[in-house]
Design an enzyme around this catalytic site. Structure first.
Site, PDB file in Angstrom:
ATOM      1  N   ASN A   1     -17.998  13.787 -16.219  1.00  0.00           N
ATOM      2  CA  ASN A   1     -17.697  12.534 -16.700  1.00  0.00           C
ATOM      3  C   ASN A   1     -18.593  11.946 -15.436  1.00  0.00           C
ATOM      4  O   ASN A   1     -18.370  12.092 -13.533  1.00  0.00           O
ATOM      5  CB  ASN A   1     -16.551  11.440 -16.288  1.00  0.00           C
ATOM      6  CG  ASN A   1     -16.405  10.336 -15.719  1.00  0.00           C
ATOM      7  OD1 ASN A   1     -17.857  10.259 -16.389  1.00  0.00           O
ATOM      8  ND2 ASN A   1     -15.503   9.916 -16.704  1.00  0.00           N
TER       9      ASN A   1
ATOM     10  N   SER B   1     -34.801   3.085 -22.987  1.00  0.00           N
ATOM     11  CA  SER B   1     -34.800   2.856 -25.018  1.00  0.00           C
ATOM     12  C   SER B   1     -36.085   1.707 -24.738  1.00  0.00           C
ATOM     13  O   SER B   1     -36.805   1.169 -23.711  1.00  0.00           O
ATOM     14  CB  SER B   1     -33.096   2.352 -25.289  1.00  0.00           C
ATOM     15  OG  SER B   1     -33.488   1.439 -26.117  1.00  0.00           O
TER      16      SER B   1
ATOM     17  N   TYR C   1     -26.848  -4.053 -22.381  1.00  0.00           N
ATOM     18  CA  TYR C   1     -27.585  -3.213 -22.548  1.00  0.00           C
ATOM     19  C   TYR C   1     -29.514  -2.653 -21.796  1.00  0.00           C
ATOM     20  O   TYR C   1     -29.167  -1.666 -21.494  1.00  0.00           O
ATOM     21  CB  TYR C   1     -27.547  -2.234 -23.650  1.00  0.00           C
ATOM     22  CG  TYR C   1     -28.556  -0.872 -23.927  1.00  0.00           C
ATOM     23  CD1 TYR C   1     -27.883   0.803 -24.001  1.00  0.00           C
ATOM     24  CD2 TYR C   1     -29.420  -1.168 -24.847  1.00  0.00           C
ATOM     25  CE1 TYR C   1     -28.231   1.384 -24.431  1.00  0.00           C
ATOM     26  CE2 TYR C   1     -30.048   0.091 -25.565  1.00  0.00           C
ATOM     27  CZ  TYR C   1     -29.503   1.324 -24.670  1.00  0.00           C
ATOM     28  OH  TYR C   1     -30.181   2.597 -25.230  1.00  0.00           O
ATOM     29  N   ALA C   2     -30.048  -3.290 -22.483  1.00  0.00           N
ATOM     30  CA  ALA C   2     -31.443  -3.742 -22.203  1.00  0.00           C
ATOM     31  C   ALA C   2     -31.911  -4.027 -21.193  1.00  0.00           C
ATOM     32  O   ALA C   2     -32.449  -2.879 -19.579  1.00  0.00           O
ATOM     33  CB  ALA C   2     -32.559  -5.049 -22.692  1.00  0.00           C
TER      34      ALA C   2
ATOM     35  N   LYS D   1     -31.203   0.224 -19.394  1.00  0.00           N
ATOM     36  CA  LYS D   1     -32.602   0.563 -19.313  1.00  0.00           C
ATOM     37  C   LYS D   1     -33.965   0.203 -18.560  1.00  0.00           C
ATOM     38  O   LYS D   1     -34.496   1.279 -18.582  1.00  0.00           O
ATOM     39  CB  LYS D   1     -33.104   0.839 -21.000  1.00  0.00           C
ATOM     40  CG  LYS D   1     -31.335   1.258 -21.826  1.00  0.00           C
ATOM     41  CD  LYS D   1     -31.245   2.764 -21.594  1.00  0.00           C
ATOM     42  CE  LYS D   1     -30.681   3.289 -21.802  1.00  0.00           C
ATOM     43  NZ  LYS D   1     -29.779   4.488 -21.433  1.00  0.00           N
TER      44      LYS D   1
ATOM     45  N   ILE E   1     -33.054   6.343 -33.194  1.00  0.00           N
ATOM     46  CA  ILE E   1     -32.790   7.411 -33.569  1.00  0.00           C
ATOM     47  C   ILE E   1     -31.468   7.698 -34.609  1.00  0.00           C
ATOM     48  O   ILE E   1     -30.597   7.538 -34.160  1.00  0.00           O
ATOM     49  CB  ILE E   1     -32.785   8.349 -32.453  1.00  0.00           C
ATOM     50  CG1 ILE E   1     -34.035   8.275 -31.517  1.00  0.00           C
ATOM     51  CG2 ILE E   1     -33.016   9.983 -32.631  1.00  0.00           C
ATOM     52  CD1 ILE E   1     -35.802   8.694 -32.126  1.00  0.00           C
TER      53      ILE E   1
END
Length: 263
Positions: free
Chosen positions: A68, A147, A160-161, A164, A193
């Site tokens: 983890n 990403s 999330y962005a 990244k 993907i």
């Protein structure tokens, strides 16, 4: 340096975290195919073992571990175990990330902490611990997964962005600090993907089609198309590449807009 050999990883030891499925699995298999001994680590023991088994059945060398990334002590222990067993660590790849898709104004503190903990803290844990080993031995390749969202954002992906984009800056910082010690650090920025993690999108035909048509190549990418880039960045073929992000996105970040004007 002979061009017939520069992609080979014979005698090298690679650690792939998140190697139990999707891009992580493809990365582990690509590294093994070039001759590396691969330590496959994943949150799911069965998935890690399955990938290691696939590699060994193909004639490669691999072993499986459970990890983890958010548990700092566990990461330290895993790296120490790899070094104790093999005497070195040449390649470290970290793929795990999570994404809570919702408007940023609706994010809860718990959701924010969870995304940041996995995507940033987990990535930091692995890269810094592996980086210490590589700096001491005077060589190595760190590979983190960013990403297309590090550059472009759609509704529901702000947090999330953010993580990244942060991953890219962490990689650049590591490249600057560890380069003089022989360590390279790079990020990969996948587009859409086709993996188990994106299955919810694939199950919605309109959404899946819209994503396919957004790229220049008009399709989703395959995990092995990303795994090949991992093997490249790990190899001597990429010996002068560091501190950058390689986008594997079918041209997503190159094309502007979804409408083709009459020309």
């Amino acid at each position: 340096m002979g061009y017939q050999d520069i992609f080979r990883l014979d005698g090298q030891v690679a650690l792939v975290v998140g190697g139990g499925s999707g891009i992580g699995q493809a990365s582990a298999e690509a590294l093994a195919a070039q001759g590396a001994t691969v330590v496959v680590a994943d949150l799911k023991a069965e998935a890690a073992a399955q990938t290691a088994g696939r590699i060994e059945s193909g004639g490669g060398t691999a072993e499986a571990h459970v990890i983890n990334l958010t548990e700092t002590k566990a990461v330290k222990a895993l790296i120490a175990d790899v070094v104790q067993r093999y005497g070195r660590l040449d390649v470290a790849v970290t793929t795990p990330s999570i994404n809570v898709r919702k408007p940023v104004l609706n994010y809860t503190e718990e959701e924010f902490d969870r995304v940041v903990s996995v995507n940033l803290k987990g990535t930091f844990n692995l890269l810094t611990e592996a980086g210490r080993v590589m700096a001491e031995q005077g060589s190595g390749s760190l590979i983190a997964f960013s990403s297309i969202r590090s550059l472009v954002v759609e509704p529901g992906q702000a947090v999330y962005a953010m993580t990244k984009a942060g991953t890219v800056q962490l990689i650049r910082g590591l490249a600057v600090e560890l380069g003089p010690k022989g360590v390279r650090a790079n990020a990969i920025g996948p587009g859409v993907i086709d993996t188990p993690l994106t299955a919810p999108i694939k199950n919605q035909p309109d959404w899946y089609k819209a994503y396919a048509e957004r790229s220049i190549l008009r399709r989703w990418g395959k995990p092995e198309e990303v795994g090949g880039v991992v093997a490249f960045l790990a190899s001597r073929a990429a010996s002068y590449i560091t501190g950058t992000i390689v986008f594997v996105d079918g041209g997503w970040t190159a094309i502007d807009g979804r409408f083709t004007p009459p020309l």
